[in-house]
Structures are given as structure tokens and as C-alpha cells.
Design a protein around this motif. Structure first.
Motif, PDB file in Angstrom:
ATOM      1  N   LYS A 266       0.825  -1.305   0.143  1.00  0.00           N
ATOM      2  CA  LYS A 266      -0.064   0.023  -0.139  1.00  0.00           C
ATOM      3  C   LYS A 266       0.722   1.002   0.067  1.00  0.00           C
ATOM      4  CE  LYS A 266      -2.284  -1.141   3.661  1.00  0.00           C
ATOM      5  NZ  LYS A 266      -1.708  -2.342   4.100  1.00  0.00           N
ATOM      6  N   SER A 267       1.989   1.372   0.890  1.00  0.00           N
ATOM      7  CA  SER A 267       2.789   2.467   0.832  1.00  0.00           C
ATOM      8  C   SER A 267       3.593   2.867  -0.362  1.00  0.00           C
ATOM      9  CB  SER A 267       3.730   2.435   2.347  1.00  0.00           C
ATOM     10  OG  SER A 267       2.685   2.455   3.476  1.00  0.00           O
ATOM     11  N   THR A 268       4.154   1.712  -0.785  1.00  0.00           N
ATOM     12  CA  THR A 268       5.059   1.847  -1.986  1.00  0.00           C
ATOM     13  C   THR A 268       4.010   2.181  -3.012  1.00  0.00           C
ATOM     14  OG1 THR A 268       6.212  -0.129  -1.063  1.00  0.00           O
ATOM     15  CG2 THR A 268       6.613   0.528  -3.376  1.00  0.00           C
ATOM     16  N   GLY A 270       1.121   3.834  -3.005  1.00  0.00           N
ATOM     17  CA  GLY A 270       0.633   4.834  -2.728  1.00  0.00           C
ATOM     18  C   GLY A 270       1.692   6.006  -3.091  1.00  0.00           C
ATOM     19  N   GLN A 271       3.029   6.008  -2.600  1.00  0.00           N
ATOM     20  CA  GLN A 271       3.992   6.909  -2.856  1.00  0.00           C
ATOM     21  C   GLN A 271       4.146   7.078  -4.376  1.00  0.00           C
ATOM     22  OE1 GLN A 271       6.925   5.162  -0.366  1.00  0.00           O
ATOM     23  NE2 GLN A 271       6.149   6.370   1.402  1.00  0.00           N
ATOM     24  N   ALA A 272       4.439   5.807  -5.005  1.00  0.00           N
ATOM     25  CA  ALA A 272       4.515   5.921  -6.414  1.00  0.00           C
ATOM     26  C   ALA A 272       3.204   6.691  -7.276  1.00  0.00           C
ATOM     27  CB  ALA A 272       4.673   4.507  -7.012  1.00  0.00           C
ATOM     28  N   GLY A 274       1.450   8.864  -6.030  1.00  0.00           N
ATOM     29  CA  GLY A 274       1.587  10.296  -5.530  1.00  0.00           C
ATOM     30  C   GLY A 274       2.623  11.113  -6.062  1.00  0.00           C
ATOM     31  N   ARG A 275       3.818  10.434  -6.756  1.00  0.00           N
ATOM     32  CA  ARG A 275       4.780  10.921  -7.191  1.00  0.00           C
ATOM     33  C   ARG A 275       4.122  11.234  -8.922  1.00  0.00           C
ATOM     34  NH1 ARG A 275       8.001   7.401  -4.820  1.00  0.00           N
ATOM     35  NH2 ARG A 275       7.912   5.930  -6.435  1.00  0.00           N
ATOM     36  N   ARG A 280      -0.307  14.661  -2.653  1.00  0.00           N
ATOM     37  CA  ARG A 280       0.230  14.361  -1.452  1.00  0.00           C
ATOM     38  C   ARG A 280      -0.164  12.794  -1.076  1.00  0.00           C
ATOM     39  NH1 ARG A 280      -1.651  15.265   4.094  1.00  0.00           N
ATOM     40  NH2 ARG A 280      -3.121  16.562   3.419  1.00  0.00           N
ATOM     41  N   PHE A 281       0.767  12.326  -0.388  1.00  0.00           N
ATOM     42  CA  PHE A 281       0.851  10.736   0.163  1.00  0.00           C
ATOM     43  C   PHE A 281       0.840  10.855   1.481  1.00  0.00           C
ATOM     44  CE2 PHE A 281       0.501   6.324   0.462  1.00  0.00           C
ATOM     45  CZ  PHE A 281       1.346   5.980   1.560  1.00  0.00           C
ATOM     46  N   GLU A 282      -0.233  10.118   2.205  1.00  0.00           N
ATOM     47  CA  GLU A 282      -0.066   9.836   3.644  1.00  0.00           C
ATOM     48  C   GLU A 282      -0.374   8.317   4.105  1.00  0.00           C
ATOM     49  OE1 GLU A 282       0.581  13.844   5.347  1.00  0.00           O
ATOM     50  OE2 GLU A 282       0.503  11.652   6.071  1.00  0.00           O
ATOM     51  N   ASP A 283       0.394   7.936   4.661  1.00  0.00           N
ATOM     52  CA  ASP A 283       0.365   6.451   5.349  1.00  0.00           C
ATOM     53  C   ASP A 283      -0.889   6.339   6.332  1.00  0.00           C
ATOM     54  OD1 ASP A 283       2.527   3.798   5.833  1.00  0.00           O
ATOM     55  OD2 ASP A 283       0.510   3.943   6.487  1.00  0.00           O
TER      56      ASP A 283
END
Ligand SMILES: O=C(O)[C@H](O)[C@@H](O)[C@H](O)[C@H](O)COP(=O)(O)O
Length: 429
Positions: A266-268, A270-272, A274-275, A280-283
Motif C-alpha cells: 500500500k505505501s510503496t 501509494g507513494q509511486a 503520488g509521485r 500528497r501521500f499519507e500513510d
């Protein structure tokens, strides 16, 4: 009032369909502390699901002595023949896992399909303990079905008299108008309907035409077969009809919730994402109160009472961003539909991105993660809690078994958002 309308669940591909089907089957088995009856189907669609049931990850979770296995239809050929449906199921998992006495094939050595039908009906009636089906006491826990190219289910072919039979449980079908062109024996619609869950598996581009006709409401056996309780269609992306695909809310979402079990990425992802989008990405884990983090680090699963304040804190952040016109991506497991209702609320432009993944792959990943507070022992708890999003939640469903940038491409394509890929290297998934 007729049976409830079917739920359509979109999965990424055939492998995801097999996993989702196997997980749903195990969930229904776990709900029954007594004797369990599963009605299998033939054809090619269920093979991957059957093979999964023989793997350690699933086999160890099935109470084999209490589960009885039936078949919804059979080709009138000798057992052992390549066309024989129960033979396929035996080879895939039954012979390795189930007690022989719990395997109930349709006999095909009786001399005629009708004699076989009568023999199987007697066996079902003996097993059920009555010759009248009571909707409050279904014959089966789960009935598995596929859909043929003409819209048939089991061996109930469009226009055939067998489709209309209401006063018998099993019938002979002297000839089939679709391959394989051999006589059949088939359960009737009332017998198939007598189940807690009817689960269709429909995958592959070749099924899109017939599924489009079924979902358009055409009077086909696949539209007459419904459980007296719940009916679910598992449909992969290739078979998903165009007409159903675009039932998502119009316009660009202002919030994306990247959901899935722990270690599904999810975080990986979500960050990609967002880029790629410049959002903005939030965990979502950062919104947990300290008491929750302490519980999870100690290997204790959270209760729903623990989760409500956490989910509300995320929903509040989404609402704050919406008020400021700032799009946001939040990674949050959101395993249950009730949790997602809090996050999405009644706003159509908060979209779910579901990272669908194989339990084995995710288990391996979790084993290699450092510094994360979810011990791997809780993975079982995560999968047991997971309720994959239904079509009414308009999820964007992607398989995690791909490089991150490919997953992001798939998400943006499903959201109809075109974005140039950064000239970054391809990340491992
Ligand atoms: O005996 C059979 O052939 C099956 O029971 C049949 O009803 C099957 O489910 C459909 O024809 C779909 O077949 P596929 O899964 O191979 O597409």
C-alpha cells in the motif's frame, strides 16, 4: 420477492479469481460448525481454484472430515475419462485431501443418463434427509458454477426442457448442443438454488460476449440460476463487460484510498502514485492512536472498537483536504466494507484502489520487511478479516504481482487518467 440480485466482484485475472474464490469458499466453510456440502462444477474455469485447495496455505484450513463434495453436472462418460468432471476435481485436489466417503460423484455406469439422474437424486435426498427442499435449510453451503458460451450453467442449456424442471433434483440430458457433445446428467435449477452461496467463476476475453448478454438480463440459464441466499459473480478484467466497467462515478477523484492486507504494498504503491500524479501521500498507519500501535506490535489483533477512532481520523483528513481542494492519497488496509463506508462516506469521488495479492507472495514479503510493526503471525487474521470490495464500491482492482510502475499504470488506466511515466528505473514490486 425473488432471490437477491447477484453481486459482481471484479478480480485482476484468472489467478486472482481462483484465490478470491478459494478464500470465499473457506469463509463459508468456517461459518458451518457441522457437516458441510460443496457442489463443484466442471469445465476449465474452476481448475485453478481446485488446485489451490490442495496447497498447504488452504489445505490446512479445511476440516476435511466434515466436508462433503458433490458435482453439479457430469458428462455421461466413464469415470477416469478426460471429459469426466469429477475426475478432474479428484486429480486436482480431492484424491489428495478428502476422505473417499466424502466424495459423491454422479454415477455414469448405470446404462442411461436418466438412471444416473435418479440414482444421484436418491443419494442427495438421503444426504439431505428429506425429499422436499426447505429454503431455510439449504442442501449445499456453496454451489460453484461456470457459464458456457451459450449461457448454460451445469448442463442446463438454453431452450432445453431440463431448464424448466422444477419437481426433480437431477435430470438426464440426452445430448448437448455445445462441446463436449456427449449426453449429460445435471442438477436442476431448484437443486442448484438450494445453497447459502452460489459462486460463479467467469474469466477470459472469450466470456465477455456471453457475460454482456447475461448482465443485460437476457433470459438464459445463467440468469435463472440464483441462490435462495446469496449469489456472487467473480469476473476477471478480461471478461468484464464494457457496459459494467464504466459504472464508476464520473470525474477525477479527489482522494484515493490504497487498500489491502499488510505488506500488499500500500505505501510503496501509494507513494509511486503520488509521485506520478503530484498528489500528497499519507500513510494511514500514521493516524493510529499510540494504543493501537502498541497492541499490534505486541501481536494482538485490533478490535473494531480500536479501529473506529483511527478510521474517523483518516476520514476527517480526507474531508479537510476536500475542503481545501487538495487531492490526497492515503494507504489504509480498510479490510471490511464497514470500515470503507466510514472512509468513503457518501462522496462519490473518494475511490478505492484494491491491491489484490496471493497470500503466499504477501506472506513472503511480510517476512522480509523490517521495522514494520505488524508481525507476520497476524497475516492470517488480516486475510480472515478481508472482505474484498464489491462492485457497488467501484474499486480499482490491481494485482500486486507486478512491478510498481506497472501497477500505477494499471490504476491510472482504470481511473482514465493519462500520465507520462517518469524516466525512473523499473522498481521491483
Ligand atoms: O460440464 C461442464 O462443462 C460444466 O459444468 C459447464 O457448465 C461449465 O461450467 C461451462 O461450460 C463453463 O465451462 P468453462 O469453465 O470451461 O468455460
Amino acid at each position: 420477492m425473488g432471490p437477491p440480485s447477484p453481486e459482481l466482484v471484479r478480480v485482476a485475472d484468472k489467478a486472482a479469481m481462483a484465490r478470491t474464490g478459494a478464500d470465499l469458499l473457506l469463509a463459508r466453510i468456517a461459518e458451518n460448525a457441522g457437516r458441510i456440502a460443496i457442489c463443484l462444477t466442471g469445465g476449465s474455469s474452476p481448475k485453478q481454484l481446485y488446485e489451490l485447495l490442495a496447497t498447504q496455505a488452504y489445505r490446512d484450513r479445511i476440516p476435511w472430515p466434515r466436508v462433503h463434495w458433490f458435482i453439479g453436472d457430469e458428462r455421461f462418460v466413464p469415470a477416469g475419462d478426460a471429459l469426466h468432471n469429477m475426475t478432474m476435481a479428484r486429480h486436482a485436489f480431492l484424491d489428495a485431501c478428502a476422505p473417499a466417503a466424502n466424495i459423491h460423484p454422479i454415477p455414469t455406469d448405470t446404462g442411461s443418463p436418466e438412471r444416473s439422474a435418479n440414482a444421484y437424486a436418491r443419494e442427495l435426498i438421503t444426504f439431505y434427509g428429506a425429499d422436499q427442499l426447505d429454503p431455510a435449510r439449504p442442501l449445499f453451503d456453496v454451489v460453484l458454477l461456470g457459464i458456457g458460451p451459450d449461457g448454460h450453467v451445469a448442463s442446463l442449456f438454453p431452450g432445453y426442457p431440463a431448464v424448466e424442471v422444477r419437481d426433480r433434483w437431477v435430470v438426464g440430458v440426452d445430448q448437448a448442443h455445445v462441446a463436449p457433445f456427449v449426453p449429460r446428467v445435471s442438477l436442476t435449477l431448484p437443486a442448484l438454488a438450494s445453497c447459502r452461496t452460489m459462486l460463479f467463476e467467469v474469466a477470459g476475453a472469450d466470456k465477455q460476449p456471453i457475460l454482456t448478454r447475461v448482465l443485460a438480463g437476457e433470459d438464459l440459464p445463467a440468469n435463472r440460476a440464483r441462490s435462495t441466499h446469496e449469489t456472487t459473480f467473480l469476473i476477471d478484467a478480461a471478461a468484464w463487460p464494457e457496459t459494467a466497467a464504466d459504472r464508476s462515478p464520473p470525474g477525477l477523484p479527489h482522494a484515493l484510498i490504497v487498500m489491502g492486507v499488510s505488506s500488499s504494498g500500500k505505501s510503496t504503491v501509494g507513494q509511486a502514485l503520488g509521485r506520478r500524479l503530484g498528489w500528497r501521500f499519507e500513510d494511514g498507519d500514521s493516524f493510529h492512536p499510540p494504543a493501537n500501535v502498541a497492541k499490534m506490535s505486541a501481536g494482538q489483533p485490533l478490535t473494531d472498537a480500536d479501529r473506529w477512532p483511527w478510521l474517523q481520523a483518516i476520514a476527517d483528513e480526507i474531508a479537510r483536504c476536500r475542503a481545501q481542494g487538495e487531492p490526497i492519497i492515503i494507504a489504509c488496509s480498510a479490510l471490511k466494507k464497514a470500515y470503507r463506508k466510514i472512509l468513503v462516506g457518501d462522496c462519490g469521488n473518494v475511490r478505492l484502489v484494491y491491491l489484490e495479492g496471493d497470500r503466499e507472495l504477501i506472506g513472503d514479503r511480510m517476512g522480509h520487511r523490517k521495522g514494520h510493526f505488524m508481525p507476520t503471525g497476524l497475516l492470517d487474521s488480516q486475510f480472515a478479516t478481508l472482505e474484498p470490495p464489491g462492485v457497488d464500491e467501484h474499486p480499482v482492482t490491481v494485482s500486486v504481482d507486478a512491478p510498481v510502475e506497472t501497477i500505477v499504470d494499471d490504476i491510472l488506466q482504470q481511473l482514465h487518467i493519462g500520465q507520462d511515466r517518469p524516466d525512473c528505473e523499473r522498481n521491483g514490486s
